[in-house]
Write a protein that holds these residues in place. Structure first.
Motif, mmCIF file in Angstrom:
data_model
loop_
_atom_site.group_PDB
_atom_site.id
_atom_site.type_symbol
_atom_site.label_atom_id
_atom_site.label_comp_id
_atom_site.label_asym_id
_atom_site.label_seq_id
_atom_site.Cartn_x
_atom_site.Cartn_y
_atom_site.Cartn_z
ATOM 1 N N PRO A 21 0.844 -1.201 0.000
ATOM 2 C CA PRO A 21 0.000 0.000 0.000
ATOM 3 C C PRO A 21 0.876 1.247 0.000
ATOM 4 O O PRO A 21 2.094 1.172 0.197
ATOM 5 C CB PRO A 21 -0.780 -0.122 1.311
ATOM 6 C CG PRO A 21 -0.624 -1.533 1.739
ATOM 7 C CD PRO A 21 0.697 -1.992 1.200
ATOM 8 N N GLY A 22 0.253 2.402 -0.201
ATOM 9 C CA GLY A 22 1.010 3.640 -0.300
ATOM 10 C C GLY A 22 1.911 3.904 0.897
ATOM 11 O O GLY A 22 3.089 4.176 0.750
ATOM 12 N N LYS A 23 1.349 3.838 2.106
ATOM 13 C CA LYS A 23 2.124 4.010 3.330
ATOM 14 C C LYS A 23 2.245 2.634 3.974
ATOM 15 O O LYS A 23 1.291 2.115 4.527
ATOM 16 C CB LYS A 23 1.423 4.994 4.269
ATOM 17 C CG LYS A 23 1.320 6.402 3.689
ATOM 18 C CD LYS A 23 0.581 7.321 4.646
ATOM 19 C CE LYS A 23 0.438 8.727 4.059
ATOM 20 N NZ LYS A 23 -0.312 9.625 4.967
ATOM 21 N N SER A 24 3.436 2.080 3.903
ATOM 22 C CA SER A 24 3.578 0.671 4.265
ATOM 23 C C SER A 24 3.414 0.411 5.763
ATOM 24 O O SER A 24 2.587 -0.387 6.170
ATOM 25 C CB SER A 24 4.925 0.145 3.780
ATOM 26 O OG SER A 24 5.982 0.886 4.350
ATOM 27 N N GLY A 25 4.213 1.061 6.629
ATOM 28 C CA GLY A 25 4.144 0.771 8.058
ATOM 29 C C GLY A 25 4.654 -0.606 8.401
ATOM 30 O O GLY A 25 4.365 -1.137 9.469
ATOM 31 N N CYS A 26 5.396 -1.221 7.481
ATOM 32 C CA CYS A 26 5.942 -2.556 7.703
ATOM 33 C C CYS A 26 7.073 -2.770 6.700
ATOM 34 O O CYS A 26 7.353 -1.908 5.863
ATOM 35 C CB CYS A 26 4.857 -3.623 7.516
ATOM 36 S SG CYS A 26 4.212 -3.680 5.836
ATOM 37 N N THR A 27 7.726 -3.919 6.793
ATOM 38 C CA THR A 27 8.778 -4.247 5.835
ATOM 39 C C THR A 27 8.148 -4.639 4.500
ATOM 40 O O THR A 27 7.262 -5.497 4.444
ATOM 41 C CB THR A 27 9.642 -5.411 6.350
ATOM 42 O OG1 THR A 27 10.245 -5.014 7.585
ATOM 43 C CG2 THR A 27 10.733 -5.764 5.347
ATOM 44 N N VAL A 28 8.612 -3.998 3.431
ATOM 45 C CA VAL A 28 8.122 -4.286 2.086
ATOM 46 C C VAL A 28 9.312 -4.679 1.221
ATOM 47 O O VAL A 28 10.331 -3.995 1.202
ATOM 48 C CB VAL A 28 7.423 -3.063 1.458
ATOM 49 C CG1 VAL A 28 6.940 -3.388 0.045
ATOM 50 C CG2 VAL A 28 6.270 -2.600 2.323
ATOM 51 N N ILE A 29 9.174 -5.794 0.515
ATOM 52 C CA ILE A 29 10.250 -6.261 -0.368
ATOM 53 C C ILE A 29 9.695 -6.352 -1.781
ATOM 54 O O ILE A 29 8.731 -7.088 -2.031
ATOM 55 C CB ILE A 29 10.799 -7.625 0.097
ATOM 56 C CG1 ILE A 29 11.396 -7.475 1.497
ATOM 57 C CG2 ILE A 29 11.840 -8.152 -0.885
ATOM 58 C CD1 ILE A 29 11.826 -8.775 2.133
ATOM 59 N N ARG A 30 10.288 -5.593 -2.679
ATOM 60 C CA ARG A 30 9.829 -5.582 -4.062
ATOM 61 C C ARG A 30 11.005 -5.265 -4.977
ATOM 62 O O ARG A 30 12.123 -5.012 -4.512
ATOM 63 C CB ARG A 30 8.712 -4.567 -4.250
ATOM 64 C CG ARG A 30 9.124 -3.117 -4.059
ATOM 65 C CD ARG A 30 7.920 -2.204 -4.048
ATOM 66 N NE ARG A 30 8.291 -0.798 -4.036
ATOM 67 C CZ ARG A 30 7.464 0.187 -3.723
ATOM 68 N NH1 ARG A 30 6.212 -0.091 -3.393
ATOM 69 N NH2 ARG A 30 7.874 1.449 -3.751
ATOM 70 N N SER A 31 10.759 -5.281 -6.282
ATOM 71 C CA SER A 31 11.829 -4.992 -7.233
ATOM 72 C C SER A 31 11.647 -3.595 -7.815
ATOM 73 O O SER A 31 10.636 -2.923 -7.578
ATOM 74 C CB SER A 31 11.848 -6.033 -8.353
ATOM 75 O OG SER A 31 10.676 -5.938 -9.131
ATOM 76 N N GLN A 32 12.605 -3.176 -8.612
ATOM 77 C CA GLN A 32 12.595 -1.828 -9.194
ATOM 78 C C GLN A 32 11.718 -1.820 -10.446
ATOM 79 O O GLN A 32 12.194 -1.914 -11.578
ATOM 80 C CB GLN A 32 14.017 -1.383 -9.503
ATOM 81 C CG GLN A 32 14.875 -1.231 -8.250
ATOM 82 C CD GLN A 32 16.286 -0.771 -8.560
ATOM 83 O OE1 GLN A 32 16.827 -1.095 -9.600
ATOM 84 N NE2 GLN A 32 16.867 -0.020 -7.645
ATOM 85 N N ASN A 33 10.433 -1.675 -10.215
ATOM 86 C CA ASN A 33 9.465 -1.798 -11.299
ATOM 87 C C ASN A 33 9.582 -0.698 -12.349
ATOM 88 O O ASN A 33 9.578 -0.978 -13.551
ATOM 89 C CB ASN A 33 8.053 -1.818 -10.718
ATOM 90 C CG ASN A 33 7.762 -3.072 -9.928
ATOM 91 O OD1 ASN A 33 7.658 -4.153 -10.481
ATOM 92 N ND2 ASN A 33 7.637 -2.933 -8.612
ATOM 93 N N ALA A 34 9.660 0.547 -11.921
ATOM 94 C CA ALA A 34 9.734 1.653 -12.882
ATOM 95 C C ALA A 34 11.032 1.595 -13.677
ATOM 96 O O ALA A 34 11.039 1.755 -14.907
ATOM 97 C CB ALA A 34 9.605 2.990 -12.157
ATOM 98 N N ALA A 35 12.135 1.357 -12.994
ATOM 99 C CA ALA A 35 13.429 1.276 -13.675
ATOM 100 C C ALA A 35 13.456 0.119 -14.668
ATOM 101 O O ALA A 35 14.018 0.217 -15.760
ATOM 102 C CB ALA A 35 14.551 1.125 -12.657
ATOM 103 N N GLY A 36 12.826 -0.992 -14.299
ATOM 104 C CA GLY A 36 12.765 -2.130 -15.204
ATOM 105 C C GLY A 36 11.965 -1.833 -16.450
ATOM 106 O O GLY A 36 12.313 -2.275 -17.552
ATOM 107 N N ALA A 37 10.872 -1.068 -16.300
ATOM 108 C CA ALA A 37 10.061 -0.687 -17.458
ATOM 109 C C ALA A 37 10.852 0.206 -18.405
ATOM 110 O O ALA A 37 10.793 0.039 -19.633
ATOM 111 C CB ALA A 37 8.797 0.022 -16.984
ATOM 112 N N VAL A 38 11.596 1.149 -17.856
ATOM 113 C CA VAL A 38 12.455 1.995 -18.688
ATOM 114 C C VAL A 38 13.468 1.131 -19.440
ATOM 115 O O VAL A 38 13.711 1.325 -20.643
ATOM 116 C CB VAL A 38 13.185 3.054 -17.826
ATOM 117 C CG1 VAL A 38 14.231 3.794 -18.652
ATOM 118 C CG2 VAL A 38 12.187 4.040 -17.229
ATOM 119 N N MET A 39 14.037 0.177 -18.745
ATOM 120 C CA MET A 39 14.999 -0.729 -19.348
ATOM 121 C C MET A 39 14.384 -1.487 -20.528
ATOM 122 O O MET A 39 15.012 -1.661 -21.588
ATOM 123 C CB MET A 39 15.502 -1.710 -18.280
ATOM 124 C CG MET A 39 16.678 -2.568 -18.677
ATOM 125 S SD MET A 39 17.071 -3.766 -17.344
ATOM 126 C CE MET A 39 17.386 -2.663 -15.959
#
Length: 333
Positions: free
Chosen positions: A148-166
C-alpha cells in the motif's frame, strides 16, 4: 512416552533449563546445553508442540497470503519462502485469496485465532487498514511485491519503474520506432510503477499516444485481448512492452494467430522472468525480477521479527535485469 521431566533427569538439570534449550530463550551454559541436547537425542524426545504453542502462543508456523497461486510468479515466490522457512524451523501455510478482499480478511482472522507466528502478504487487496490492524494485534508481517502507499511494515519488491524503462529502451535499441504498453490492473502499485516507467521512456517522442496503453489484467487472456484492439488502432506498432510475462505470452499467441512474425514484424518484451518465459517460441525477452531472492528475504525478515530481532520497517527494492531472448533479437539500426 518420554517427557520433559525424563530429559531433565537424564541431563541432571531442571525442567526450566530444558525448556530454555528447546525454546532458544534465556541463558544456558554451553556445557549444560550440550548435556540437554544429548539427553534429548538419547531418549528420542519429541516436544509436545501443541502444549508449547498454548503456553507461549508460538506454533512454528507462518502463513503466506497470495492473490493467485496459479500465476507462476507467485508459485516461484512461494517456493523460496517455503525453502527458507523450513531451514529456519518453520512450517508454511499458503492461502489463496483470488484477489478478494473479503477472503483475505477471513484468512487474517482465522490465522490470528490459530496463533500463526507471522504472515507474508503478496495480496492485491491488502490496504493500510490491514497493516494497522495487524500491528495493533502484534502479528509480525512482511509485504511482498505489492505494498500500500504508506507501508508501516517491511516491504520487499523490485525496481518496477526502472525495469520498465529498461524494457522500452531495449526495444528502441533493437530498431523499434513505435512501442505500445500492455498494462496491469490500475489499482496495483506494481502496474502503476511499470506504467510510470513506460511513460518516462517514451516521453517526448512524437509517435506516442495514450491509446498505445491498453489493459491486460496481468493474465494470458488479457494479453491476447489487448493485442487485437491495439493493432486495429495502431497497425504500425513494431514493439510491445507487456507489464508481466503472462500478458506477453498472451500477446505472443495473438500476434502469431494474426500472422505477425516475432521479432521481424513486432518485438515483444515481458516483465517478471518466470520460468515459463523460456518455453515460448520464440523465447520471450523479459525484465527478470530476483523472484527467489525476494521470497527468501521476505521469509528471513519475518522470522527475524518473530524472534524479536530489530528489523527496519522500510521498503527494500531489489535490482532487475534484462534477459534478452529471441522475441526482440533483430539487426540493430
Amino acid at each position: 512416552m518420554t517427557t520433559i521431566r525424563d530429559v531433565a533427569a537424564r541431563a541432571g538439570v531442571s525442567v526450566a533449563t530444558v525448556s530454555r534449550v528447546l525454546n532458544g530463550s534465556g541463558y544456558v551454559g554451553k556445557d549444560t546445553e550440550i548435556r540437554v541436547k544429548k539427553a534429548i537425542q538419547e531418549l528420542n524426545y519429541r516436544p509436545n508442540t501443541v502444549a508449547r504453542s498454548l503456553a507461549n502462543r508460538k506454533t512454528g508456523t507462518i502463513a503466506v497470503i497470495l492473490p493467485d497461486i496459479m500465476n507462476p510468479f507467485f508459485s516461484e515466490l512461494a517456493r523460496a519462502v517455503e525453502d527458507t522457512a523450513r531451514d529456519g524451523g518453520f512450517t508454511v501455510i499458503f492461502c489463496n485469496s483470488d484477489d478478494l478482499g473479503t477472503r483475505e480478511q477471513h484468512y487474517i482472522e482465522v490465522l490470528r485465532q490459530k496463533y500463526i507466528d507471522g504472515i507474508i502478504f503478496a495480496s492485491n487487496s491488502m490496504g493500510e487498514d490491514d497493516i494497522v490492524y495487524m500491528n495493533e494485534n502484534r502479528i509480525p508481517i512482511v509485504v511482498l511485491d505489492r505494498a500500500p502507499g504508506k507501508s508501516g511494515c517491511t516491504v520487499i519488491r523490485s525496481q518496477n519503474a526502472a525495469g520498465a524503462v529498461m524494457a522500452v529502451r531495449h526495444l528502441m535499441e533493437t530498431g523499434c520506432r513505435k512501442i505500445a504498453h500492455i498494462a496491469g490492473p490500475g489499482e496495483l502499485i506494481t502496474a502503476q510503477e511499470r506504467l510510470r516507467g513506460y511513460r518516462k521512456a517514451v516521453k517526448g517522442f512524437t509517435w506516442f499516444d495514450e491509446s498505445l496503453i491498453v489493459p491486460g489484467h496481468f493474465s494470458i487472456r488479457g494479453g491476447e485481448r489487448a493485442v487485437s484492439g491495439l493493432l486495429e488502432r495502431h497497425p504500425d506498432v513494431d514493439g510491445i512492452f507487456a507489464g508481466n510475462d503472462l500478458m506477453a505470452i498472451g500477446a505472443l499467441k495473438a500476434l502469431q494467430r494474426m500472422g505477425r512474425k516475432i521479432p521481424r514484424d513486432i518485438s515483444l518484451c515481458g516483465f517478471d522472468g518466470v520460468e515459463m518465459s523460456e518455453w515460448t517460441e520464440p523465447e520471450l525477452t523479459t525484465i527478470a525480477q530476483p523472484i527467489y531472492e525476494m521470497g527468501r528475504k521476505a521469509a528471513t525478515h519475518l522470522i527475524a521479527r518473530i524472534r524479536g530481532k530489530a528489523v527496519k520497517e522500510d521498503i527494500l527494492e531489489l535490482d532487475v535485469r534484462l534477459v534478452e531472448r529471441n522475441s526482440t533479437r533483430r539487426r540493430k539500426n
